[in-house]
Design a protein around this motif. Structure first.
Motif, mmCIF file in Angstrom:
data_model
loop_
_atom_site.group_PDB
_atom_site.id
_atom_site.type_symbol
_atom_site.label_atom_id
_atom_site.label_comp_id
_atom_site.label_asym_id
_atom_site.label_seq_id
_atom_site.Cartn_x
_atom_site.Cartn_y
_atom_site.Cartn_z
ATOM 1 N N ASN A 683 1.093 -15.192 61.478
ATOM 2 C CA ASN A 683 2.440 -15.221 61.783
ATOM 3 C C ASN A 683 2.926 -14.416 63.154
ATOM 4 N N LYS A 684 3.509 -15.268 64.040
ATOM 5 C CA LYS A 684 3.911 -14.742 65.274
ATOM 6 C C LYS A 684 5.103 -13.614 65.041
ATOM 7 N N ASP A 685 6.075 -13.836 64.301
ATOM 8 C CA ASP A 685 7.005 -12.991 63.956
ATOM 9 C C ASP A 685 6.680 -11.726 63.529
ATOM 10 N N LYS A 686 5.587 -11.597 62.799
ATOM 11 C CA LYS A 686 5.109 -10.299 62.284
ATOM 12 C C LYS A 686 4.376 -9.521 63.395
ATOM 13 N N LEU A 687 3.684 -10.254 64.065
ATOM 14 C CA LEU A 687 2.894 -9.682 65.508
ATOM 15 C C LEU A 687 3.829 -9.251 66.456
ATOM 16 N N ILE A 688 4.985 -9.952 66.553
ATOM 17 C CA ILE A 688 5.885 -9.499 67.619
ATOM 18 C C ILE A 688 6.621 -8.058 66.914
ATOM 19 N N SER A 689 7.086 -8.036 65.813
ATOM 20 C CA SER A 689 7.685 -6.828 65.150
ATOM 21 C C SER A 689 6.912 -5.835 65.176
ATOM 22 N N ILE A 690 5.523 -5.863 64.989
ATOM 23 C CA ILE A 690 4.487 -4.699 65.067
ATOM 24 C C ILE A 690 4.666 -4.216 66.511
ATOM 25 N N VAL A 691 4.560 -5.149 67.603
ATOM 26 C CA VAL A 691 4.163 -4.703 68.823
ATOM 27 C C VAL A 691 5.634 -4.045 69.255
ATOM 28 N N LEU A 692 6.828 -4.769 68.955
ATOM 29 C CA LEU A 692 8.301 -4.256 69.440
ATOM 30 C C LEU A 692 8.551 -2.684 68.699
ATOM 31 N N PHE A 693 8.210 -2.583 67.329
ATOM 32 C CA PHE A 693 8.648 -1.470 66.686
ATOM 33 C C PHE A 693 7.524 -0.602 66.180
ATOM 34 N N GLY A 694 6.188 -1.165 66.116
ATOM 35 C CA GLY A 694 5.156 -0.255 65.449
ATOM 36 C C GLY A 694 4.755 -0.404 64.119
ATOM 37 N N LEU A 753 12.195 -12.879 72.522
ATOM 38 C CA LEU A 753 13.636 -12.560 72.577
ATOM 39 C C LEU A 753 14.300 -12.877 71.210
ATOM 40 N N LYS A 754 14.135 -13.721 70.630
ATOM 41 C CA LYS A 754 14.725 -14.036 69.261
ATOM 42 C C LYS A 754 14.442 -12.878 68.419
ATOM 43 N N VAL A 755 13.343 -12.468 68.192
ATOM 44 C CA VAL A 755 12.849 -11.363 67.205
ATOM 45 C C VAL A 755 13.523 -9.968 67.737
ATOM 46 N N ARG A 756 13.478 -10.012 68.987
ATOM 47 C CA ARG A 756 13.921 -8.622 69.565
ATOM 48 C C ARG A 756 15.501 -8.434 69.420
ATOM 49 N N THR A 757 16.287 -9.810 69.436
ATOM 50 C CA THR A 757 17.595 -9.679 69.168
ATOM 51 C C THR A 757 17.948 -9.507 67.692
#
Length: 774
Positions: A683-694, A753-757
């Motif tokens: 899941n991309k959103d999971k990976l993006i979330s991890i890299v953004l906030f640990g 950007l979507k997950v970051r927002t």
């Protein structure tokens, strides 16, 4: 995707007396598993009684508690010294100090690339024990981090380069580039440092897999084991010790320069071992200011740090001032908790293990929250010296959470930046006087047997640097005497450094009953093998195997690599004998495999007749390596990925690979694998979330649960850095989703950007259960 629990340069700011709503106090020595989360409102703002004040240098010792019978003395402070991070003593007991003045001037690192770092000499001219003179030797450096005196000059680590400056009359002259890639990869928090000139006459580093040696006008650079994060030291027998941010003390059981030859072998038993496994710390006061102090279990109910999160430059005490109970003790600073840990080390054969000296207290601790001990040293006077960076911000901007950044601003902890203190710890009523290193040849030889390890090391170095070949006869006599083993050991390595050590002298040590002599002989064997001497060594190794010399077995296996340069048949025969004799000894097994690069499967086939049982440890270790080789054969072309995702590859190199490995296979004690991880390719959103906030552990990867101490429990994100472009993050994720044997599709800037927002305002790292809800 990388874990950083903040060694030295990524410690967080530590905040003062803070009280949780429950205000529970734990019994000394106990920890809790139900830590309440700390909110911003619970931390006093600037101007309240909880403020962390700047304390003048003359008043800081009053804030310290030290072991009974000892005292702390201030020997240097601002304006004489600023932001000290590393140092060496010279023959006159002067301190050559590295000043990393430019580190994190504010929370966004403004001006960090300004060349304002220095190498300075501090001298105690009136001999009253307090340094009173400052001389700048080299200035205009960008974030210098390590130095080493050698021959007629000094090595200086200034990322990304390692320079050698010739020094004459304390003036820097010609500069030679030794290694343009000394700090290749890694940001300022994760770059090589240390430059320890070890007993074997090589220079070793922390956070590095390189070693250096000056031969004539040439510099040799060799591959060795990757070690540690900040700081490196040795014991009386040349074994290396280091740590990572969350590990008290790590070390090598075996010689530093051996066993790192098989690129297919992830680890070699006996290297990077947990010398002290207990990571509990006992601060004197609440310390919620670590970067993730609000997270469960980082702090106890009294808001005190539970375990190491910023272990820094350790030292094995080798002086002659503290007394016998402190011989072979390891001291480790923890700057985020403002303390210094004492560990008592012991050895059984080649295994070196230790325990914390106390439960519920520390050797030295302070309530001054700007006390930042980053490096410890043995010294010419037998004392232990402490470098205190003395500042508020030590967490680097790359991983600075909004939680911590907010508090830095409210409490005005950015300033001042010009401070720095150097202390020494001595027994009360002691009269610590530094030993001055003479020029006389005979005097230097005598000092090789001195009771102070710093003196022995420096005498050895000076004899080699000055090419005191006239001392060879005296060194040979020192080699033979048995009254002072340390004199004999230093004489051996001094002869080696002067290219005067004879094979027969080393072989005679292989026959010694005293293990410390035999151990040094086994190490020196690798340097003495020649076309005319290797048969003598091989014959002695054969005899030791026949005599069931179990302690020597791993060393013999490690020496086979040098033997193979002259006779592969003899080397292979010895390795086969060791493998069949010790198939369940992990040290022997790994030492044997270290010789087998790209021949592991062939070797396993050859020994199947006698060692066909797959449950034997040797077979299991071989199978792991063989499986790794086959997996790597399916890896994607890294050069093509670098061209496709240049920003992503650069981010991976500077941020991720230190903990996850350049091959994505993970690094022991640091982080789990990225290669073929469902968290990476799923899941991309999971990976993006991890890299953004640990991510905070434990976490399951490919069916295996990774948790402390196998890996660190916490990986911070990079989304806290608002200046980090979403396009770059997208390239990083695309790069790792397609690297090695991963086969995920690209991540777009819009998806980041979507997950970051969506996650705007988030301050906490994710847990696995949270991510599973996405």
């Amino acid at each position: 995707m990388k874990k950083y629990r903040y060694p030295f340069l990524f410690l967080a700011v530590s905040f003062t007396l803070v009280y949780c709503k429950t205000n529970k106090q734990t019994t000394a020595g106990q920890t809790t598993s139900t830590t309440a989360e700390v909110t911003k409102q619970e931390i006093p703002a600037a101007g309240t009684p909880g403020k962390s004040p700047f304390i003048p240098a003359g008043n800081t010792i009053a804030k310290m508690q030290v072991e009974d019978g000892f005292e702390v003395k201030l020997v240097a402070s601002e304006p004489l010294v600023s932001s000290p991070v590393a140092m060496v003593f010279d023959d006159k007991a002067r301190m050559w100090v590295v000043e990393m003045t430019g580190y994190m001037p504010d929370t966004i690192g403004t001006g960090e690339d300004i060349p304002n770092g220095n190498i300075v000499i501090l001298e105690d001219k009136n001999k009253d024990g307090v340094y009173d003179d400052r001389k700048v030797i080299i200035d205009s450096l960008v974030l210098p981090r390590a130095i080493c005196l050698i021959e007629n000059g000094i090595l200086v680590a200034e990322p990304t380069n390692l320079w050698f400056y010739e020094i004459k009359n304390d003036v820097a002259g010609k500069r030679t580039l030794v290694d343009p890639k000394y700090t290749e990869g890694g940001n300022v928090e994760h770059q090589p440092n240390g430059l320890l000139r070890a007993m074997d006459n090589w220079i070793y580093n922390a956070k590095s897999d390189k070693r250096y040696r000056k031969v004539g006008n040439k510099w040799l650079i060799e591959h060795t084991h990757f070690r540690g994060q900040w700081g490196i030291c040795q014991d009386n027998y040349g074994r290396l010790y280091y740590n990572n941010n969350s590990q008290n003390l790590l070390g090598d059981y075996f010689p530093a320069g051996l066993g790192a030859w098989n690129k297919n072998q992830r680890t070699v038993a006996g290297y990077n071992e947990k010398s002290v496994a207990n990571n509990k710390v006992y601060p004197l006061h609440p310390t919620p200011g670590v970067n993730r102090g609000y997270m469960k279990n980082i702090l106890d109910d009294s808001l005190r740090l539970n375990d190491f999160t910023a272990a820094a430059g350790p030292v094995i005490y080798r002086g002659d001032l503290f007394g016998k109970p402190f011989d072979f003790n390891a001291f480790v600073p923890e700057p985020s908790a403002n303390l210094i840990k004492r560990n008592i080390i012991d050895e059984k054969g080649y295994v070196v293990k230790g325990e914390q000296a106390y439960k519920g207290k520390e050797f030295l601790a302070s309530t001054d929250e700007r006390f930042r001990p980053v490096s410890l040293y043995n010294a010419p006077d037998g004392a232990m010296y402490i470098l205190d960076m003395y500042r508020g911000i030590i967490q680097h901007k790359t991983y600075l959470t909004p939680y911590l950044k907010d508090q830095i601003g409210k409490r005005n902890l950015t300033q001042p930046l010009s401070a720095g203190r150097i202390y020494k710890v001595v027994p009360k009523k002691s009269n610590a006087k530094p030993v001055m290193i003479p020029d006389g040849a005979n005097d230097l030889v005598k000092l090789l047997g001195h009771s102070n390890g710093w003196v022995r090391d420096r005498a050895q170095q000076k004899l080699i640097d000055g090419k005191y070949n006239q001392t060879v006869p005296a060194l040979r006599e020192a080699l033979k005497q048995t009254a002072n083993p340390l004199l004999a050991i230093h004489a051996l390595w001094t002869l080696e450094g002067l290219n005067s050590l004879k094979p027969e002298e080393v072989i005679s040590w292989l026959r010694q009953s005293n293990w410390m002599y035999k151990m040094q002989g086994l190490y020196a064997s690798a340097t003495l093998m020649t076309p005319t001497s290797y048969k003598q060594f091989a014959s002695n190794f054969e005899g030791m195997i026949a005599e069931n010399d179990t302690l020597s077995a791993p060393y013999i296996a490690l020496n086979c690599y040098s033997l193979a340069k002259f006779d592969t048949t003899v080397s292979q025969s010895l390795l086969t004998k060791l493998a069949t004799k010790y198939p369940n000894n992990r040290y022997v097994s790994d030492a044997v495999i270290s010789n087998m690069q790209d021949r592991e499967e062939l070797f396993q086939n050859n020994i199947t007749a006698s060692l066909g049982n797959p449950d034997l440890l040797l077979n299991k270790q071989l199978q792991k390596v063989i499986a790794g080789v086959k997996s790597a054969q399916g890896n994607r072309n890294p050069d093509m990925l670098k061209k496709q995702f240049p920003k992503g590859e650069a981010l991976f190199t500077s941020i991720c690979q230190t903990c996850h490995g350049p091959d994505g296979g993970g690094v022991r004690s640091l982080a789990p694998p990225l290669n073929q991880s469902e968290w990476v390719t799923g899941n991309k959103d999971k990976l993006i979330s991890i890299v953004l906030f640990g991510l905070t552990g434990p976490v399951k990867v490919n069916g295996h649960v990774y948790q402390t101490p196998e890996v660190s429990g916490d990986m911070p994100g990079i989304g806290y850095d608002k200046d980090m472009p979403s396009e770059d993050i997208a390239q990083l994720l695309s790069f790792i989703r397609k690297s090695w044997r991963n086969n995920g599709d690209n991540v777009s800037t819009e998806e980041v950007l979507k997950v970051r927002t969506k996650l705007t305002g988030r301050e906490k790292a994710f847990t696995e259960s949270e991510l599973n809800g996405i």
